[in-house]
Write a protein that holds these residues in place. Structure first.
Motif, short mmCIF file in Angstrom:
data_model
loop_
_atom_site.label_atom_id
_atom_site.label_comp_id
_atom_site.label_asym_id
_atom_site.label_seq_id
_atom_site.Cartn_x
_atom_site.Cartn_y
_atom_site.Cartn_z
N GLU A 95 0.83 -1.21 0.00
CA GLU A 95 0.00 0.00 0.00
C GLU A 95 0.86 1.26 0.00
OE1 GLU A 95 -1.54 -2.76 1.70
OE2 GLU A 95 -2.64 -2.71 -0.17
N SER A 96 2.08 1.15 0.52
CA SER A 96 3.00 2.30 0.48
C SER A 96 3.30 2.71 -0.96
CB SER A 96 4.31 1.96 1.20
OG SER A 96 4.09 1.71 2.56
N HIS A 97 3.67 1.72 -1.77
CA HIS A 97 3.98 2.02 -3.17
C HIS A 97 2.72 2.39 -3.95
CE1 HIS A 97 7.88 -0.57 -2.82
NE2 HIS A 97 8.00 0.62 -2.26
N ALA A 98 1.61 1.75 -3.61
CA ALA A 98 0.35 2.12 -4.26
C ALA A 98 0.00 3.57 -3.95
CB ALA A 98 -0.77 1.19 -3.79
N LEU A 99 0.21 3.99 -2.69
CA LEU A 99 -0.07 5.37 -2.29
C LEU A 99 0.82 6.35 -3.05
CD1 LEU A 99 -1.36 7.47 -0.31
CD2 LEU A 99 0.56 7.00 1.21
N GLY A 104 14.31 3.19 -1.10
CA GLY A 104 13.47 2.33 -0.27
C GLY A 104 13.10 1.04 -0.99
N LEU A 105 12.84 1.14 -2.30
CA LEU A 105 12.48 -0.04 -3.09
C LEU A 105 13.67 -1.00 -3.18
CD1 LEU A 105 10.40 -1.43 -4.91
CD2 LEU A 105 11.28 -0.08 -6.81
N LEU A 106 14.87 -0.47 -3.38
CA LEU A 106 16.06 -1.32 -3.45
C LEU A 106 16.35 -1.97 -2.11
CD1 LEU A 106 18.44 0.92 -5.62
CD2 LEU A 106 17.37 -1.23 -6.30
N LEU A 107 16.17 -1.21 -1.04
CA LEU A 107 16.43 -1.75 0.29
C LEU A 107 15.48 -2.88 0.62
CD1 LEU A 107 18.13 -1.29 2.94
CD2 LEU A 107 16.18 0.05 3.76
N SER A 108 14.20 -2.70 0.28
CA SER A 108 13.20 -3.70 0.64
C SER A 108 13.26 -4.94 -0.25
CB SER A 108 11.80 -3.09 0.58
OG SER A 108 11.51 -2.60 -0.72
N SER A 109 13.59 -4.78 -1.53
CA SER A 109 13.58 -5.93 -2.45
C SER A 109 14.95 -6.61 -2.51
CB SER A 109 13.13 -5.49 -3.84
OG SER A 109 13.93 -4.41 -4.31
N ALA A 110 15.93 -5.95 -3.10
CA ALA A 110 17.28 -6.54 -3.21
C ALA A 110 17.88 -6.76 -1.82
CB ALA A 110 18.17 -5.63 -4.04
N GLY A 111 17.71 -5.78 -0.94
CA GLY A 111 18.24 -5.91 0.42
C GLY A 111 17.57 -7.04 1.18
N GLN A 158 6.01 2.53 9.66
CA GLN A 158 6.14 2.90 8.26
C GLN A 158 4.80 3.32 7.66
OE1 GLN A 158 8.32 3.01 5.53
NE2 GLN A 158 10.16 2.90 6.79
N ASP A 159 3.87 2.38 7.57
CA ASP A 159 2.63 2.63 6.84
C ASP A 159 1.66 3.54 7.59
OD1 ASP A 159 3.89 0.73 5.30
OD2 ASP A 159 2.03 -0.22 4.69
N GLY A 160 1.52 3.31 8.89
CA GLY A 160 0.58 4.12 9.66
C GLY A 160 0.93 5.59 9.62
N LEU A 161 2.24 5.88 9.73
CA LEU A 161 2.67 7.28 9.77
C LEU A 161 2.41 7.99 8.45
CD1 LEU A 161 3.97 8.98 12.00
CD2 LEU A 161 6.17 8.60 10.89
N LYS A 162 2.56 7.28 7.33
CA LYS A 162 2.33 7.89 6.02
C LYS A 162 0.88 8.34 5.87
CE LYS A 162 5.75 4.77 4.12
NZ LYS A 162 5.89 3.42 3.55
N LEU A 188 13.21 6.49 4.79
CA LEU A 188 12.92 5.92 3.47
C LEU A 188 11.57 5.22 3.49
CD1 LEU A 188 16.39 4.30 2.63
CD2 LEU A 188 15.53 6.55 1.93
N PRO A 189 10.75 5.41 2.46
CA PRO A 189 9.43 4.76 2.42
C PRO A 189 9.54 3.31 1.98
CG PRO A 189 9.73 6.08 0.46
CD PRO A 189 10.96 6.29 1.30
N ALA A 190 10.01 2.45 2.86
CA ALA A 190 10.18 1.03 2.52
C ALA A 190 8.85 0.30 2.66
CB ALA A 190 11.23 0.40 3.42
N SER A 191 8.71 -0.78 1.92
CA SER A 191 7.49 -1.58 1.95
C SER A 191 7.67 -2.78 2.85
CB SER A 191 7.15 -2.04 0.53
OG SER A 191 6.21 -3.09 0.57
N THR A 192 6.79 -2.92 3.84
CA THR A 192 6.82 -4.11 4.69
C THR A 192 6.59 -5.36 3.87
OG1 THR A 192 5.83 -2.77 6.45
CG2 THR A 192 5.85 -5.13 6.78
N THR A 193 5.66 -5.29 2.92
CA THR A 193 5.36 -6.44 2.06
C THR A 193 6.59 -6.87 1.28
OG1 THR A 193 3.06 -5.80 1.83
CG2 THR A 193 3.94 -7.25 0.16
N HIS A 194 7.23 -5.94 0.58
CA HIS A 194 8.39 -6.28 -0.23
C HIS A 194 9.53 -6.81 0.64
CE1 HIS A 194 7.47 -3.81 -4.11
NE2 HIS A 194 6.40 -4.39 -3.61
N THR A 195 9.78 -6.14 1.76
CA THR A 195 10.90 -6.52 2.62
C THR A 195 10.72 -7.94 3.16
OG1 THR A 195 11.12 -4.21 3.29
CG2 THR A 195 12.29 -5.84 4.60
N LYS A 196 9.56 -8.21 3.73
CA LYS A 196 9.32 -9.52 4.33
C LYS A 196 9.25 -10.61 3.27
CE LYS A 196 8.02 -12.73 7.22
NZ LYS A 196 8.98 -13.38 8.11
#
Length: 340
Positions: free
Chosen positions: A109-113, A141-148, A195-199, A282-290
């Motif tokens: 939802e972060s990236h969708a937002l 944030g996208l690189l950190l959550s996916s590749a990271g 992350q998400d709640g604060l946004k 950074l606006p990282a995604s919990t979904t992507h990271t996990k």
């Protein structure tokens, strides 16, 4: 009170409720799939920690809140039109998230937002309404959550497997890993709230600024706005309790068959990365990271445990999130503005 402003609160609440049963369950995937907790108990833990994480970040690590504001430049534009664009973006996020949940695919939802707000801003003011420099944070944030997440999950999986085998080659996970899983689930849920709640809490306060004619790049100050924070925390918690089994099944059983070791490794990796992202704003995604951490941990153990059919479906949904949500935000905003 303008109609777009009145509609914005239920729309943001709707996004957060959907976020609760599509995004938040990623934090409890490991403990549910490995049997450390039943789903209902895990959902209660996630709901409570989501709220705690949001309040903690609101008081001590609020950098994420200004990411959205830095991306858009609506200064000098009609406030009603700007609020209409924000409402359209929220409607686009809800539509996309519900569709993804129906297919059991975890989306961000972060990236969708971010995508929907960008599309709405383009429809409202063209390219001058979007600050391309601020998109660097989104990319990082996208690189950190996916590749990271993939790399950290893989390395973590290798590490915990070596500890469990203890030089004998026999799979013997330590009993203490169950306690560690519970701690990680609580931390992941708290970081999801941070992350998400604060946004989304910032979106509500941002609306007040638009009514007063303030440009979004002036920043959002939540220090005197406990009301939006409390509302967002409560709605997200309710959404977490309402559902989430589809996402857990997709990630923890169909994409990768998690066990105690791979579950613990993915949780530790995701916790570390999300904390760093929150600390750096950074606006990282919990979904992507996990999800990427789960994939990395699964690959470190046995490629045959990875369900590549489900994986490709998830990757496809992630790939289309930005263009689809951006297009939805653009089209809905344009349609509403023509009706005004």
């Amino acid at each position: 009170m303008p109609l777009p402003y009145l509609l914005l609160v239920p729309l943001v609440a709707g996004v957060l409720f959907v976020n609760g049963f599509t995004d938040a369950p990623n934090a409890i995937t490991s403990v549910v799939c490995t049997g450390a907790l039943r789903f209902r108990s895990a959902a209660l833990l996630a709901a409570a920690c989501n709220m705690a994480g949001l309040f903690f970040s609101w008081r001590f690590m609020p950098l994420v809140q200004n990411t959205i504001c830095e991306m858009l430049d609506l200064a000098g534009m009609n406030s009603i039109a700007a609020l209409t664009a924000v409402c359209a973006a929220m409607a686009a996020v809800v539509a996309f998230a519900v569709l993804a949940w129906a297919f059991g695919i975890p989306t961000s939802e972060s990236h969708a937002l971010i995508a929907a707000l960008t599309g709405a801003a383009l429809a409202l003011g063209g390219r001058r309404a979007v600050n391309p420099l601020a998109w660097a944070k989104v990319i990082w944030g996208l690189l950190l959550s996916s590749a990271g997440g993939l790399a950290a999950g893989f390395l973590g999986g290798k590490g915990v497997n070596r500890l469990a085998k203890r030089g004998t080659g026999e799979y013997r996970p330590p009993r203490s890993l169950k306690s560690l899983q519970l701690i990680c689930a609580a931390l992941l849920s708290a970081l999801h709230g941070a992350q998400d709640g604060l946004k989304f809490a910032a979106v509500l306060v941002m609306a007040d600024g638009l009514l007063m004619g303030k440009g979004l790049q002036e920043g959002v100050n939540l220090s005197q706005n406990a009301g939006p924070v409390l509302l967002c925390a409560a709605v997200m918690a309710a959404g977490t309790l309402a559902g989430g089994k589809r996402i857990i099944e997709a990630v923890g059983r169909k994409m990768v068959k998690l066990n105690t070791l791979s579950g613990t490794a993915s949780d530790l990796a995701a916790c570390l990365l999300l904390f760093a992202a929150t600390l750096w704003g950074l606006p990282a995604s919990t979904t992507h990271t996990k999800t990427c951490a789960v994939l990395g941990a699964g690959l470190s153990e046995d490629r045959e445990k990875v369900g590549f059919g489900m994986l490709f479906g998830i990757l496809f949904a992630w790939a289309v999130t930005f263009p689809v949500c951006g297009a939805l935000g653009y089209v809905i905003t344009g349609a509403l503005l023509r009706m005004m």
